[in-house]
Design a protein around this motif. Structure first.
Motif, PDB file in Angstrom:
ATOM      1  N   ASP A  62       0.793  -1.228   0.000  1.00  0.00           N
ATOM      2  CA  ASP A  62       0.000   0.000   0.000  1.00  0.00           C
ATOM      3  C   ASP A  62       0.828   1.282   0.000  1.00  0.00           C
ATOM      4  O   ASP A  62       0.265   2.376  -0.108  1.00  0.00           O
ATOM      5  CB  ASP A  62      -0.936   0.013   1.216  1.00  0.00           C
ATOM      6  N   PRO A 108       3.064   4.355  -1.308  1.00  0.00           N
ATOM      7  CA  PRO A 108       3.012   5.029  -2.612  1.00  0.00           C
ATOM      8  C   PRO A 108       3.981   4.450  -3.639  1.00  0.00           C
ATOM      9  O   PRO A 108       3.633   4.330  -4.822  1.00  0.00           O
ATOM     10  CB  PRO A 108       3.355   6.476  -2.263  1.00  0.00           C
ATOM     11  N   ASP A 152       2.658   1.473  -5.653  1.00  0.00           N
ATOM     12  CA  ASP A 152       1.392   1.682  -6.356  1.00  0.00           C
ATOM     13  C   ASP A 152       1.307   0.890  -7.651  1.00  0.00           C
ATOM     14  O   ASP A 152       0.230   0.433  -8.038  1.00  0.00           O
ATOM     15  CB  ASP A 152       1.200   3.176  -6.643  1.00  0.00           C
ATOM     16  N   LYS A 175      -0.639  -2.439  -7.974  1.00  0.00           N
ATOM     17  CA  LYS A 175      -2.089  -2.493  -7.821  1.00  0.00           C
ATOM     18  C   LYS A 175      -2.829  -2.801  -9.129  1.00  0.00           C
ATOM     19  O   LYS A 175      -4.035  -3.034  -9.120  1.00  0.00           O
ATOM     20  CB  LYS A 175      -2.602  -1.173  -7.240  1.00  0.00           C
ATOM     21  N   ARG A 221      -4.009   8.637 -13.500  1.00  0.00           N
ATOM     22  CA  ARG A 221      -2.594   8.768 -13.145  1.00  0.00           C
ATOM     23  C   ARG A 221      -1.981   9.996 -13.821  1.00  0.00           C
ATOM     24  O   ARG A 221      -1.312  10.812 -13.199  1.00  0.00           O
ATOM     25  CB  ARG A 221      -1.849   7.500 -13.561  1.00  0.00           C
ATOM     26  N   SER A 233      -3.168   7.752  -5.230  1.00  0.00           N
ATOM     27  CA  SER A 233      -3.652   6.612  -6.007  1.00  0.00           C
ATOM     28  C   SER A 233      -4.552   7.078  -7.144  1.00  0.00           C
ATOM     29  O   SER A 233      -5.253   8.090  -7.031  1.00  0.00           O
ATOM     30  CB  SER A 233      -4.446   5.664  -5.105  1.00  0.00           C
ATOM     31  N   ASP A 259      -8.415  -0.617   1.038  1.00  0.00           N
ATOM     32  CA  ASP A 259      -7.751   0.601   0.547  1.00  0.00           C
ATOM     33  C   ASP A 259      -8.646   1.842   0.561  1.00  0.00           C
ATOM     34  O   ASP A 259      -8.246   2.899   0.066  1.00  0.00           O
ATOM     35  CB  ASP A 259      -7.213   0.417  -0.879  1.00  0.00           C
TER      36      ASP A 259
END
Length: 425
Positions: free
Chosen positions: A222, A224, A227, A230, A252, A264, A321
């Motif tokens: 989790d 950064p 990321d 994910k 993004r 995120s 999350d």
């Protein structure tokens, strides 16, 4: 002209007029009768709210306004024994079933995620994640009308078309959205999404479907810098008639453009402005939301909401999350309502200024919707097994109503006017 001939021509003209106008009159009468029938049908329905109790496998039906008192309850897993037998007989299904229980289910089976009633108020259509399906349940008898197994091993959020004839459901393992005939369960079409499709929204004209994929939310990677693990998260917009892809939006790039590189891009619940020029959306791990301008394709405003001092900043402690999960808009577009899931509050936000109102204490609020009269925000308190109404005008709580175990999705719908529950309950 002789008198008898004049009378004869007049009679013929009158007959001709009657012949020409009779069908038109008949059509007008038929149209009036049809309109009266539609009016009578609408009058025989009652607007309600369906509250899905995810861990219990029930849906409470409550009034859509006022005191939100309970009207009845539906068992959404009347076939539970048969489903479990089928799962236990298939090793792959069993593995996914247990993974859902021990992962996103927090140790519980996910028996109801989303639900919508049919336009005639006779049935409710329910997605059941642990059973990887969508079912239609007869509101009079409690029996299953039809069942649609989704591709993959888990069903998730749904959306119903503005005309009430189609329902879109996310199949989160196969990265697919199925679009079904709401009355028969027959698949009309499907389309591919990013990883783990989640929220679906039909545009108000019914022409497009927006799907938001959230990636892998039940892993512990989790931070950064992790990321990228994910998955592929994006908004996919498709033509609702052809299911062809119209647009892909990767938040993004939009977040990076405003310097938010560590945020995120997993778009969670979202709400359009009334004119659908703006999209307001939440993302994983963030206590707040963003405003996205569709015409310019840019994030135009960021709203950070207060943190609860008692809430840990350890991202691995956030349920799936989702620090904040639930956002809705007052019908006139002036206010937003936000569920601060891990921060244990909900709040009404002025859309013009983005100033939040009072922080209304709530136990793990997991969804936010709007009452039938548009005057209240209704949240599901999954940690307290109740729903709570918050007045848009004051930002204050008006009432809480007990429901079943772990309420999540809350949807407006209809039942027949005298309905109080299925005969089998």
């Amino acid at each position: 002209m002789p008198a008898f001939r004049s009378r004869h021509l007049c009679a013929m003209a009158a007959a001709l007029v009657l012949t020409v106008t009779a069908p038109a009159a008949g059509s007008a009468i038929a149209a009036t009768e049809a309109a009266d029938s539609d009016t009578a049908a609408a009058a025989s329905l009652r607007e309600v709210m369906f509250v899905g109790n995810n861990w219990e496998g029930t849906a409470d039906v409550v009034k859509s306004t006022g005191d939100f008192a309970k009207i009845g309850r539906i068992n959404v897993v009347p076939d539970k024994a048969a489903r479990l037998a089928a799962i236990n007989a298939d090793p792959i299904k069993w593995i996914y079933f247990m993974a859902i229980r021990n992962g996103v289910g927090e140790g519980h089976d996910q028996l109801v995620d989303d639900m919508y009633s049919t336009p005639d108020g006779k049935s409710v259509v329910v997605s059941r994640p642990s059973f990887a399906d969508v079912v239609s349940i007869d509101l009079a008898t409690g029996a299953i009308n039809w069942r649609f197994p989704v591709s993959g091993y888990r069903s998730d959020h749904m959306a119903v078309s503005p005309d009430g004839t189609r329902v879109a459901v996310s199949a989160s393992i196969s990265n697919t959205v199925h679009v079904l005939n709401i009355n028969t369960g027959a698949q009309i079409g499907s389309f591919a999404t990013g990883d783990k499709p989640h929220e679906n929204i039909f545009t108000k004209d019914g022409k497009y479907i927006w799907n938001m994929s959230i990636g892998d939310v039940n892993t512990s990677q989790d931070a950064p810098w992790q990321d990228f693990t994910k998955g592929d998260r994006k908004i996919v917009v498709v033509d609702a008639a052809t299911f062809k892809q119209v647009k892909v939006i990767d938040m993004r790039d939009r977040l990076n453009a405003i310097g938010l590189t560590e945020y995120s891009d997993a778009v969670r619940p979202a709400a359009f402005s009334p004119d659908e020029s703006k999209l307001y959306f939440q993302v994983s791990f963030f206590n707040g939301f963003f405003e996205y301008d569709i015409a310019t394709d840019k994030i135009t405003r960021t709203k950070t909401l207060p943190k609860n001092p008692a809430t840990s900043d350890d991202r691995t402690t956030f349920v799936n999350d989702s620090r904040h999960h639930g956002i809705s808009m007052k019908p006139d577009g002036t206010k937003l309502c936000v569920a601060g899931t891990m921060d244990d509050y909900a709040t009404v936000v002025d859309r013009a200024t983005l100033q939040e109102g009072p922080l209304v204490p709530a136990s793990k609020p997991y969804w936010a919707t709007v009452s039938g009269d548009g005057k209240s925000c209704v949240i599901s308190e999954s940690g307290a097994d109740q729903i709570t109404a918050i007045d848009f005008a004051t930002g204050l709580k008006t009432v809480s109503v007990p429901v079943g175990d772990h309420p999540q999705r809350v949807r407006l719908g209809h039942v027949e006017a005298d309905w109080t529950g299925p005969a089998t309950n």
